[in-house]
Scaffold this motif. Structure first.
Motif, PDB file in Angstrom:
ATOM      1  N   GLY A  43       3.266   2.642  -0.887  1.00 62.87           N
ATOM      2  CA  GLY A  43       3.561   1.979   0.381  1.00 62.87           C
ATOM      3  C   GLY A  43       3.203   0.158   0.326  1.00 62.87           C
ATOM      4  N   TYR A  44       2.888  -0.102  -0.921  1.00 66.81           N
ATOM      5  CA  TYR A  44       2.335  -1.625  -1.014  1.00 66.81           C
ATOM      6  C   TYR A  44       3.720  -2.446  -1.280  1.00 66.81           C
ATOM      7  CZ  TYR A  44      -2.307   0.256  -1.082  1.00 66.81           C
ATOM      8  OH  TYR A  44      -3.565   0.918  -0.887  1.00 66.81           O
ATOM      9  N   ASN A  45       3.531  -3.534  -0.705  1.00 68.02           N
ATOM     10  CA  ASN A  45       4.721  -4.694  -1.298  1.00 68.02           C
ATOM     11  C   ASN A  45       4.097  -5.994  -1.834  1.00 68.02           C
ATOM     12  OD1 ASN A  45       3.711  -5.788   1.016  1.00 68.02           O
ATOM     13  ND2 ASN A  45       5.829  -5.899   1.910  1.00 68.02           N
ATOM     14  N   ALA A  46       2.629  -5.979  -2.102  1.00 63.06           N
ATOM     15  CA  ALA A  46       1.919  -7.143  -2.556  1.00 63.06           C
ATOM     16  C   ALA A  46       0.516  -6.656  -3.397  1.00 63.06           C
ATOM     17  CB  ALA A  46       1.568  -7.796  -1.467  1.00 63.06           C
ATOM     18  N   VAL A  47       0.569  -7.632  -4.346  1.00 64.50           N
ATOM     19  CA  VAL A  47      -0.803  -7.420  -5.312  1.00 64.50           C
ATOM     20  C   VAL A  47      -1.504  -8.521  -5.234  1.00 64.50           C
ATOM     21  CG1 VAL A  47      -0.001  -5.512  -6.563  1.00 64.50           C
ATOM     22  CG2 VAL A  47       0.173  -7.937  -7.342  1.00 64.50           C
ATOM     23  N   ARG A  48      -2.939  -8.732  -4.897  1.00 61.20           N
ATOM     24  CA  ARG A  48      -3.897  -9.675  -5.053  1.00 61.20           C
ATOM     25  C   ARG A  48      -4.561  -9.731  -6.192  1.00 61.20           C
ATOM     26  NH1 ARG A  48      -8.860 -10.840  -2.831  1.00 61.20           N
ATOM     27  NH2 ARG A  48      -9.288 -12.942  -2.865  1.00 61.20           N
ATOM     28  N   ILE A  49      -4.289 -10.938  -7.134  1.00 62.53           N
ATOM     29  CA  ILE A  49      -5.203 -10.836  -8.325  1.00 62.53           C
ATOM     30  C   ILE A  49      -5.738 -12.093  -8.723  1.00 62.53           C
ATOM     31  CG2 ILE A  49      -3.318  -9.363  -9.398  1.00 62.53           C
ATOM     32  CD1 ILE A  49      -2.060 -12.129 -10.675  1.00 62.53           C
ATOM     33  N   CYS A  50      -6.744 -12.060  -9.555  1.00 61.26           N
ATOM     34  CA  CYS A  50      -7.452 -13.181 -10.254  1.00 61.26           C
ATOM     35  C   CYS A  50      -6.126 -13.572 -11.432  1.00 61.26           C
ATOM     36  CB  CYS A  50      -8.690 -12.877 -11.087  1.00 61.26           C
ATOM     37  SG  CYS A  50      -9.214 -14.335 -12.028  1.00 61.26           S
ATOM     38  N   ALA A 108       6.328  -7.072 -10.996  1.00 63.24           N
ATOM     39  CA  ALA A 108       6.522  -7.133  -9.544  1.00 63.24           C
ATOM     40  C   ALA A 108       8.016  -7.605  -9.049  1.00 63.24           C
ATOM     41  CB  ALA A 108       5.663  -8.326  -9.398  1.00 63.24           C
ATOM     42  N   ASP A 109       8.577  -8.597  -9.838  1.00 68.98           N
ATOM     43  CA  ASP A 109      10.161  -8.860  -9.331  1.00 68.98           C
ATOM     44  C   ASP A 109      10.742  -7.643  -9.409  1.00 68.98           C
ATOM     45  OD1 ASP A 109      11.800 -10.933  -8.587  1.00 68.98           O
ATOM     46  OD2 ASP A 109      12.509 -11.161 -10.661  1.00 68.98           O
ATOM     47  N   ARG A 110      10.941  -6.630 -10.359  1.00 67.80           N
ATOM     48  CA  ARG A 110      11.558  -5.717 -10.651  1.00 67.80           C
ATOM     49  C   ARG A 110      11.627  -4.883  -9.342  1.00 67.80           C
ATOM     50  NH1 ARG A 110      10.545  -5.993 -15.686  1.00 67.80           N
ATOM     51  NH2 ARG A 110       8.763  -4.613 -16.011  1.00 67.80           N
ATOM     52  N   HIS A 111      10.117  -4.660  -8.766  1.00 68.54           N
ATOM     53  CA  HIS A 111       9.857  -3.667  -7.949  1.00 68.54           C
ATOM     54  C   HIS A 111       9.895  -4.180  -6.307  1.00 68.54           C
ATOM     55  CE1 HIS A 111       9.259  -0.302 -10.753  1.00 68.54           C
ATOM     56  NE2 HIS A 111       8.579  -1.118 -11.419  1.00 68.54           N
ATOM     57  N   GLY A 112      10.272  -5.564  -6.319  1.00 69.63           N
ATOM     58  CA  GLY A 112      10.105  -6.080  -5.093  1.00 69.63           C
ATOM     59  C   GLY A 112       8.800  -6.221  -4.328  1.00 69.63           C
ATOM     60  N   VAL A 113       7.927  -6.530  -5.382  1.00 58.57           N
ATOM     61  CA  VAL A 113       6.572  -6.887  -4.981  1.00 58.57           C
ATOM     62  C   VAL A 113       6.148  -8.454  -5.057  1.00 58.57           C
ATOM     63  CG1 VAL A 113       4.092  -6.630  -5.896  1.00 58.57           C
ATOM     64  CG2 VAL A 113       5.733  -4.738  -5.536  1.00 58.57           C
ATOM     65  N   LYS A 114       5.222  -8.885  -4.129  1.00 61.57           N
ATOM     66  CA  LYS A 114       4.647 -10.293  -4.207  1.00 61.57           C
ATOM     67  C   LYS A 114       3.464 -10.281  -4.664  1.00 61.57           C
ATOM     68  CE  LYS A 114       8.605 -11.859  -2.533  1.00 61.57           C
ATOM     69  NZ  LYS A 114       9.451 -12.728  -3.281  1.00 61.57           N
ATOM     70  N   ILE A 115       3.035 -11.617  -5.098  1.00 66.64           N
ATOM     71  CA  ILE A 115       1.793 -11.510  -5.782  1.00 66.64           C
ATOM     72  C   ILE A 115       0.932 -12.778  -4.909  1.00 66.64           C
ATOM     73  CG2 ILE A 115       0.444 -12.678  -7.920  1.00 66.64           C
ATOM     74  CD1 ILE A 115       2.745 -11.435  -9.489  1.00 66.64           C
ATOM     75  N   ILE A 116      -0.441 -12.441  -4.542  1.00 66.38           N
ATOM     76  CA  ILE A 116      -1.235 -13.446  -4.308  1.00 66.38           C
ATOM     77  C   ILE A 116      -2.150 -13.978  -5.253  1.00 66.38           C
ATOM     78  CG2 ILE A 116      -3.046 -13.898  -2.718  1.00 66.38           C
ATOM     79  CD1 ILE A 116      -1.038 -11.237  -1.747  1.00 66.38           C
ATOM     80  N   SER A 117      -1.912 -15.047  -5.746  1.00 65.46           N
ATOM     81  CA  SER A 117      -2.724 -15.784  -6.934  1.00 65.46           C
ATOM     82  C   SER A 117      -3.894 -16.292  -6.533  1.00 65.46           C
ATOM     83  CB  SER A 117      -1.725 -16.769  -7.583  1.00 65.46           C
ATOM     84  OG  SER A 117      -2.450 -17.108  -8.678  1.00 65.46           O
ATOM     85  N   SER A 118      -5.102 -15.756  -6.816  1.00 63.78           N
ATOM     86  CA  SER A 118      -6.269 -16.354  -6.786  1.00 63.78           C
ATOM     87  C   SER A 118      -6.892 -16.372  -8.194  1.00 63.78           C
ATOM     88  CB  SER A 118      -7.162 -15.595  -5.554  1.00 63.78           C
ATOM     89  OG  SER A 118      -8.421 -15.835  -5.306  1.00 63.78           O
TER      90      SER A 118
END
Length: 426
Positions: A43-50, A108-118
């Protein structure tokens, strides 16, 4: 409030630096595409990463064959830090860091997921490198310039992704994770709270980033919700990020056993009797190998806390939290609601979106399950409900709801919370 190409709500899973330090055989990010697909299934649509922006674009370090390893060094996957959440790297590995970033962005692009870049680079990330070059490059930057350099690195990162047609996967950038907790506070006068004293550095960094990418959201990120110093929020922020860790009963344990104090003051006999496994060595005996002592300087975690997380009896640790929770329950629930309200109120005042990139109880041992159990799971539900109530742009189910934690196996809770949060956008 948010650009049209971004989702109205971000259901985030916290991949921090684990997405590149945990890539060895059998590790949770050995297959990035599979990890992203699994997140979508939950159910996620975003990942937050270093996103390691300083390393990739400002360090001068060759990252084409970046050697990564457990905290205690190669071959110590069952040693120092091996039972500590986020630190329990098992396998040494080598990655082409820029190629690895592209691999994640493409997945992420293939699966429709956004990235929070930290960036966690002034807190933990370099501690997992096989050598100190990354750490040394970070600390060679004058403290007054660190946030500016990080912001420029994030702008370089967006440029890099744009060159590959992938800039649209970035939902938001943060100059750094939890700016007031770590080495970004070096050189401050110390007359006021760090949140206030960092304002100028943050405003300069955000301005530099927005001058290059005015259409990309840029958020300062704070540990907790520093309600006594929110006058220090950068006035040019285009989003706000907070981590409402309410601690409460966990604070009681940390204080009683001195987990964040000088190791010389650690109550060894008390801990042996009440907290630790029967086969635990003493704190004095449990040391990082001397050749890797620099890694502790590259991390902000205290030796006593690493030791207890490595050697506690998880049942005893959890029992302490359950025994004390009744006395703290109302205060913890109130703090959670109040902090989320205050964060959302300041975002509304500034006219920017707010998200909660981490939460909710605090830093517990990897093998404990207080936050995964019935009490913690309800706190997750409550926090997501509060996030819905205040109209937050993004939230986590829990910091521990990620591939590198046991909570990833709790499919039902994650699907429930993510569905409830995302439905609020309709």
């Amino acid at each position: 409030m948010t650009p049209d190409h971004l989702p109205a709500r971000l259901a985030m899973t916290l991949w921090d630096f684990s997405w590149y330090v945990r890539t060895g055989p059998g590790e949770p990010f050995a297959d990035l595409d599979a990890a992203v697909a699994r997140a979508v299934d939950l159910g996620y649509n975003a990942v937050r990463i270093c996103a390691m922006p300083f390393l990739l674009f400002k360090s001068g370090v060759d990252t084409s064959a970046l050697r990564l390893e457990p905290l205690g060094g190669a071959g110590t996957g069952d040693g120092y830090g091996s039972r500590v959440r986020w630190y329990d790297v098992r396998e040494a590995t080598v990655v082409d860091a820029k190629a690895h970033l592209l691999k994640l962005a493409r997945a992420a692009d293939r699966h429709g997921v956004k990235i929070i870049s930290s960036s966690w680079e002034y807190q933990q990330s370099p501690a997992f490198a096989a050598g100190p070059a990354w750490y040394e490059a970070l600390h060679a930057v004058h403290p007054d310039d660190r946030i500016m350099v990080l912001a420029e690195a994030q702008a370089d990162l967006v440029d890099f992704l744009a060159e590959h047609g992938l800039a649209h996967v970035i939902a938001c950038v943060e100059p750094h994770n939890e700016v007031q907790i770590g080495h970004l506070t070096a050189g401050l006068p110390g007359k006021e709270d760090a949140v206030v004293e960092l304002q100028g550095r943050l405003e300069a960094g955000i301005a530099a980033f927005l001058a290059r990418h005015p259409d990309v959201l840029c958020a300062p990120n704070y540990g907790g919700v520093p309600i006594g110093s929110l006058r220090g929020l950068p006035r040019n922020a285009t989003a706000l990020a907070f981590h409402p860790y309410v601690y409460g009963v966990l604070d009681d344990l940390i204080e009683e056993f001195g987990l964040r104090r000088d190791p010389a003051r650690f109550p060894q006999e008390k801990a042996d009797a009440e907290l630790l496994s029967a086969d635990a060595p003493s704190l004095a005996e449990w040391r990082i190998p001397e050749a890797h002592a620099w890694k502790l300087k590259a991390s902000i975690m205290q030796p006593a806390e690493i030791y207890v997380h490595d050697w506690c009896d998880p049942g005893k640790f959890d029992r302490y939290l359950y025994n004390g929770y009744g006395a703290q329950r109302i205060a913890m629930a109130g703090r959670l609601a109040d902090w989320i309200d205050v964060a959302a109120d300041h975002a509304a005042r500034m006219g920017v979106p707010v998200y909660f990139g981490e939460g909710w109880v605090g830093y517990t041992p990897r093998d404990g399950d207080f936050e995964e159990g019935p009490v913690g799971a309800q706190i997750c539900r409550d926090a997501v409900a509060h996030s819905v109530r205040v109209g937050a742009w993004g939230t986590v189910v829990c910091s521990n709801a990620a591939p590198q934690h046991p909570m990833w196996a709790d499919e039902a809770l994650q699907r429930e919370c993510n569905a409830a949060f995302l439905a609020s956008a309709r």
